[in-house]
Design an enzyme around this catalytic site. Structure first.
Site, mmCIF file in Angstrom:
data_model
loop_
_atom_site.group_PDB
_atom_site.id
_atom_site.type_symbol
_atom_site.label_atom_id
_atom_site.label_comp_id
_atom_site.label_asym_id
_atom_site.label_seq_id
_atom_site.Cartn_x
_atom_site.Cartn_y
_atom_site.Cartn_z
ATOM 1 C CD GLU A 71 -2.924 1.092 2.436
ATOM 2 O OE1 GLU A 71 -4.030 2.013 2.279
ATOM 3 O OE2 GLU A 71 -2.357 0.453 3.528
ATOM 4 C CE LYS A 91 -7.698 1.570 2.925
ATOM 5 N NZ LYS A 91 -6.433 2.078 3.915
ATOM 6 C CB CYS A 120 -5.121 -1.240 4.018
ATOM 7 S SG CYS A 120 -4.239 -1.216 5.815
#
Length: 283
Positions: free
Chosen positions: A43, A113, A154
């Site tokens: 990331e 994301k 994440c």
């Protein structure tokens, strides 16, 4: 295809974007030279993980230098490349986005994301991604020669509905560029990635940056590959390294046949559905 060799490039991220891009390129080539067909970066691999910095490092696809490197690296090494994530500018908005390239260097898809990391954790760790980032609006599964590949970033991994929808779309492997910190990492890193693998009976690959104790945000490291039974196939330390592992894809069907979780879902009592597509996140 019965199996595939995968690699994670756990690189140490510094303030110099060009240095990060060069290091990532070298590690991708090294992974491919060692036989990897699927390579995953961490990331925010081209910039420090600090929300105020994301707009400063952001690039617009396809002109940015990071995108050019990812496409060239995938093509030259003939690998499927999950390009970690990086700040992507789209008009006035900036997103935390993973770009996935095929062995021909063409873009297969992108994942913005979905769940932004806005938290106040024990130990004084405060992060507010929404201060500079917009949220993605799509579930991302891209085609590969070894089957559909799901992509999350994440904090997304903590939401089992998202990963289950990827599994229902046929994903056999989920790749997760992720920068857990020194509070969430020791507590939850193994736990969440192993559970998503067990829940959905697929492979999960989590790619962390290497740990830098002098950084403004200290990543946990310990990139990990987990099989559909929840067993850890490979685990990195906290420093810079290329982690490799063999994914025996036939193991998915064996485990699903012996323990048929999906078939036993009570869809007469509960259902999980994806809302109508929202334009803008895919190719």
């Amino acid at each position: 295809m019965e199996g595939i060799k995968a690699a994670v490039c756990q690189l140490k991220v510094v303030e110099d974007k060009s240095a990060n891009i060069k290091k990532a390129s070298e590690m991708i080539a090294g992974a491919a030279g060692n036989g990897a067909r699927l390579v995953v970066l961490p990331e925010m691999f081209n910039c420090p993980y600090q929300a105020p910095l994301f707009p400063l490092y952001a690039e617009t696809f396809p002109e940015g230098e990071t995108f050019k490197m990812l496409s060239a690296a995938a093509r030259e090494s003939k690998v499927y490349l999950a390009g970690g994530s990086l700040p992507e500018r789209d008009g006035e908005r900036v997103y935390n986005t993973s770009f996935i390239f095929g062995p021909d260097g063409n873009l297969l898809g992108r994942h913005r994301k979905v769940h932004l990391f806005d938290v106040e954790l024990p130990g004084g760790i405060t992060v507010k991604e929404s201060s500079t980032l917009g949220a993605g609006e799509r579930i991302t599964v891209v085609p590969t020669e070894f089957g559909p590949l799901g992509v999350a970033i994440c904090y997304d991994i903590r939401f089992p509905e998202l990963i289950r929808l990827m599994a229902l779309k046929g994903a056999k492997i989920i790749v997760v560029p992720a920068a857990f910190n020194m509070t969430t990492g020791p507590a939850h890193w193994d736990l969440v990635f192993r559970m998503r693998a067990v829940d959905n009976q697929l492979f999960v690959i989590a790619a962390s940056p290497a740990r830098d104790v002098n950084a403004g945000y200290v990543a946990f490291g310990h990139s990990i590959m987990v099989d559909p039974w929840g067993e850890v196939l490979a685990r990195a330390g906290h420093g810079e390294e290329v982690l490799t592992g063999e994914l025996e894809l036939a193991r998915i069907e064996k485990i699903r046949r012996e323990l048929p979780l999906t078939a036993h879902r009570r869809t007469d009592l509960y259902q999980l559905r994806e809302l109508a597509d929202v334009p803008g996140d895919q190719v």
